[in-house]
Design an enzyme around this catalytic site. Structure first.
Site, short mmCIF file in Angstrom:
data_model
loop_
_atom_site.label_atom_id
_atom_site.label_comp_id
_atom_site.label_asym_id
_atom_site.label_seq_id
_atom_site.Cartn_x
_atom_site.Cartn_y
_atom_site.Cartn_z
N CYS A 1 0.97 -1.20 0.01
CA CYS A 1 -0.10 -0.11 0.25
C CYS A 1 0.96 1.23 -0.07
O CYS A 1 1.61 1.72 1.10
CB CYS A 1 -1.01 -0.04 1.26
SG CYS A 1 -1.92 1.39 1.06
N CYS A 13 -5.08 6.01 -4.36
CA CYS A 13 -4.49 4.70 -4.26
C CYS A 13 -3.03 4.93 -4.92
O CYS A 13 -2.90 4.91 -6.13
CB CYS A 13 -5.26 3.65 -5.01
SG CYS A 13 -4.62 2.03 -4.86
#
Length: 497
Positions: free
Chosen positions: A304, A436
């Site tokens: 992430c 993201c």
């Protein structure tokens, strides 16, 4: 709920202290360079206790604040000492009210936690053992307008502390003590009075009953029933991708983080967030941290980018790191924190063009895949704002051709020279997110493969309106490693029982 504290005091009107020449706090003390100024047994015991994730859980209640304001004439510009400050709860409260505060405690671990929560020109911390040593030689007598001792008195040599307080305070200074009633027998602390004359300092003394009359006071933190575990956190977001960030000893405490993530990430019944991130220092000298990200559904994110950037920002704030290595799921990521943003690296694995075809509203869409530490599929579209990302993204995320893992799903539009716009349905969050990081890298990889952009720095706009900048790593093989750069913002901090 712990019992409310009992307050005893001496009061008198105080002089004010004002910074001069842009300085904030006077030069109260010079920390000795020689180690060992605190007896190892005392500091080690408290350090071990703090490292086990113990916290002072006598919360600062409205009732306590009302008592404080009733008994203490405190005003901005005054100089205060928080004796036995622990992790700095009360120190921060006083500093936020405009006082110049010096917090002192025996435990280096507690002080490190306090500094992690914030220090600055009006708030500083120093190590001192109030039991083993009296007033520090480098601390100027008569310095303070106010001395606070919140819940630490049972652990101190009370006779010595009161004598020292008389030396630390200026002649019109104030001493404010609070004691949790559940930690000692009722009435054991006696009453502090203010006679006309006294042996401690002009203007205050103690009664003969004195606060030193507690029979067999606790000397170990483990003996005190008013202490229990708590979880401290930061709420941060990386370009709109929001996380609950836990670091320090909290993050290194064994617990079911997956279940905790589900509970805390709930936006109605919890704190709310796309994920829960833990960051644990592995090597201070080398600047290495182990970072884990747990999605809102409790699953583990293998990569992430925004979680890594948030962890890097926190390490820069709390430890002063500007360049560091972050390890997530065994993969090393470089991180750099500068004034223009926080950058981390992402590694690109397999790329599969035209992996699957899906039909939406009678129109076919081709999805390419790019593994950027986690699974991503990307569809190039004409108008990303016209896409029903929630419904279409969910359909593709669970497509049978992507089973059993599924994938993050990205819809990408070319909006200019080296500029893309992206919308992402994130696996694990099971919703569209505002940003993201790994998805931005996947978008750049696929757009480059399709010849829509060049293999150079690209701006990726997102739903948060805070773009990420993706750049090929100049020292790595082409197409293999990318830098992700963007802002990180702290929203608030908190503590959970």
């Amino acid at each position: 709920m712990p019992p409310a504290p009992k307050s005893t005091r001496t009061t008198a009107r105080s002089r004010t202290w004002t910074a001069r020449g842009g300085s904030s706090m006077p030069d109260l003390l010079t920390v000795p360079t020689a180690p060992g100024i605190v007896p190892l047994s005392a500091a080690a015991e408290w350090d071990a206790w703090y490292a086990r994730d113990a916290r002072m859980r006598v919360p600062i209640t409205d009732a306590e604040m009302e008592l404080f304001h009733q008994h203490v004439d405190a005003s901005p510009g005054m100089l205060a000492l928080d004796a036995g400050c622990g992790t700095g709860h009360w120190s921060r409260r006083l500093a936020s009210a405009g006082l110049g505060v010096l917090g002192m405690d025996v435990s280096p671990t507690a002080l490190a936690m306090a500094r992690w929560q914030g220090s600055g020109p009006h708030l500083m911390y120093a190590q001192h053992d109030f039991v083993a040593r009296s007033i520090p030689a480098s601390l100027k007598p008569g310095t303070f307008d106010l001395i606070m001792c919140r819940n630490a008195l049972p652990y101190l040599n009370r006779e010595r502390f009161l004598v020292d307080a008389g030396r630390w305070l200026n002649p019109k200074g104030q001493l404010h003590l609070t004691v949790p009633l559940g930690c000692c027998p009722a009435g054991a602390f006696g009453q502090i009075e203010r006679p006309a004359r006294g042996p401690l300092a002009p203007g205050f003394s103690t009664s003969k009953a004195g606060v030193w009359s507690i029979p067999d006071p606790p000397r170990s933190p483990n003996d005190n029933p008013c202490w229990e575990a708590a979880l401290r956190f930061l709420k941060v977001h990386g370009a709109g991708n929001d996380f609950i960030l836990v670091t320090g000893p909290d993050a290194d405490t064994p617990q079911d983080w997956r279940t905790t993530a589900v509970r805390l990430c709930d936006r109605r019944a919890g704190i709310g967030g796309d994920g829960l991130v833990t960051s644990v220092l592995s090597s201070a000298s080398a600047g290495v941290l182990n970072v884990a990200c747990y999605n809102a559904d409790g699953s583990v994110a293998t990569m992430c980018g925004n979680a890594l950037r948030s962890a890097a920002w926190c390490a820069a704030q709390s430890r002063g790191f500007r360049e560091m290595t972050l390890v997530m799921n065994g993969v090393k990521h470089d991180a750099v924190v500068r004034d223009d943003g926080v950058s981390v690296t992402a590694e690109v694995g397999a790329v599969d063009m035209r992996l699957l075809r899906a039909v939406w509203n009678g129109r076919p869409f081709w999805f390419d895949s790019a593994h950027t530490g986690t699974e991503h599929v990307v569809a190039i579209v004409d108008d990303v704002d016209a896409v029903d990302t929630k419904t279409f993204g969910k359909l593709v995320r669970h497509h049978q051709d992507l089973a059993p893992l599924g994938s993050n799903v990205n819809f990408v539009q070319v909006v200019g020279d080296q500029a893309l716009k992206i919308r992402t349905y994130e696996r694990g969050v099971e919703a569209e997110t505002l940003s993201c990081g790994s998805g931005a890298v996947a978008a750049v990889v696929i757009a480059t493969r399709r010849g829509l952009i060049c293999a150079k720095t690209t701006t990726v706009h997102n739903q948060a309106g805070t773009p990420l900048v993706v750049s090929p790593h100049p020292e790595r093989p082409p197409g293999r490693t990318y830098w992700i750069n963007g802002p990180v913002t702290q929203v608030f901090e908190g503590e959970l029982a």
